[in-house]
Design a protein around this motif. Sequence first.
Motif, PDB file in Angstrom:
ATOM      1  N   ARG A 111      14.176 -26.554 -44.356  1.00 33.57           N
ATOM      2  CA  ARG A 111      14.541 -25.139 -44.221  1.00 33.57           C
ATOM      3  C   ARG A 111      13.494 -24.377 -43.419  1.00 33.57           C
ATOM      4  O   ARG A 111      13.817 -23.504 -42.612  1.00 33.57           O
ATOM      5  N   GLN A 112      12.219 -24.712 -43.626  1.00 27.27           N
ATOM      6  CA  GLN A 112      11.153 -24.070 -42.853  1.00 27.27           C
ATOM      7  C   GLN A 112      11.240 -24.453 -41.377  1.00 27.27           C
ATOM      8  O   GLN A 112      11.071 -23.610 -40.490  1.00 27.27           O
ATOM      9  N   THR A 171      12.498 -28.048 -48.755  1.00 27.94           N
ATOM     10  CA  THR A 171      11.810 -26.878 -48.208  1.00 27.94           C
ATOM     11  C   THR A 171      11.333 -27.125 -46.785  1.00 27.94           C
ATOM     12  O   THR A 171      11.424 -26.250 -45.921  1.00 27.94           O
ATOM     13  N   ASP A 172      10.832 -28.338 -46.515  1.00 25.66           N
ATOM     14  CA  ASP A 172      10.336 -28.657 -45.176  1.00 25.66           C
ATOM     15  C   ASP A 172      11.429 -28.492 -44.131  1.00 25.66           C
ATOM     16  O   ASP A 172      11.183 -27.973 -43.030  1.00 25.66           O
TER      17      ASP A 172
END
Length: 349
Positions: free
Chosen positions: A11-12, A8-9
């Motif tokens: 992609r963010q 997630t990190d």
Amino acid sequence: MTEITRHTDYRQALAAIKQRIQTSQTRAVLAVNAELLSLYWDIGRQLDVLQRERAWGSAVVEQMALDLQATYPGMKGFSRTSLFAMRQFYAFFSPQFEIVPQPVGQIPWGHVRTLLSKVKSVDQVLLYAQACTEHGWSRTVLEWQIAQRFHERAGQAVGNFAKTLPAPQSELVQQSLKDPYVFDFLTLAPQAVERDIENQLVAQITRFLLELGKGFAFLGRQYPLVVNDRDYFLDLLFYHARLKCYVVIELKAGAFKPEYVGKLNFYLSAVDDQLRAADDQPTIGLILCKDKDKLDVEYALRDIHKPMGVSSFITKDIPLSVQSQLPTVEEIETELTALIQDGEKAPDA
């Protein structure tokens, strides 16, 4: 998908970088455009001075075009026609402005030339330039909006917004609505009913949203609500991103009737209770009808506490030159004197 892209990190971070790149690209384009318009303004200013002080007339423009094209043979934008447009650009604004006015400096040169050729008032050009910036109008859309006299209709829907909503929300609502709306893409028979209008508006939803303006998100037609175990259906339901509120639109094929207000008031209460989130602004309502009488509308809205307005709409069978019958605030106050104490203010949009 690699091990990194699953996180997630990552992609963010990727999304943030993409947004930053897009922002930088937009700023770069705006900066280049502003510099280009500043150049054209300065060229226009010098040509204007030479024409007036040396009395050289159009000959100086033609000679300047020849010399510039000879010096910069591969560079476009310095033809005789373009230089005359630059001179017009400067002369149009120079009585009021020493530099390119801010809204105009944010739109492309092609848009500017369209405005100078089709709009005669400086104030109206500034209005259209601001609208282009806010709504992202292409040149084709700009020409269509001018043809449909956007400047006469924007912010003209009359309602009770000033009495039912706090500032600045009331002003934003007022600026977001029009009167009349132009649905020239509709073809309605004389016996058309509300469902016929609704069907065609939804079938032409892209053009419908264009006429409504920026910020309207279409949520559904005949939108169902249940109140006290009874089914009700809203003609059209929208959410307005800028106003941060639901918008209920009721369609009427004929003239306005006072009882329409009571029904819409009921719908607004139901939407506020069932759909409105804690951070949403109060739901607003708009009655769109083929015609309306000025006093009927004013009396019907006077003691209503939910924010709503009434606008007419124009289709192919009604010319745009037919103006709304709703009076200005001053006319209403003259007719009703002491009966009306707070008139709505219709801002220039």
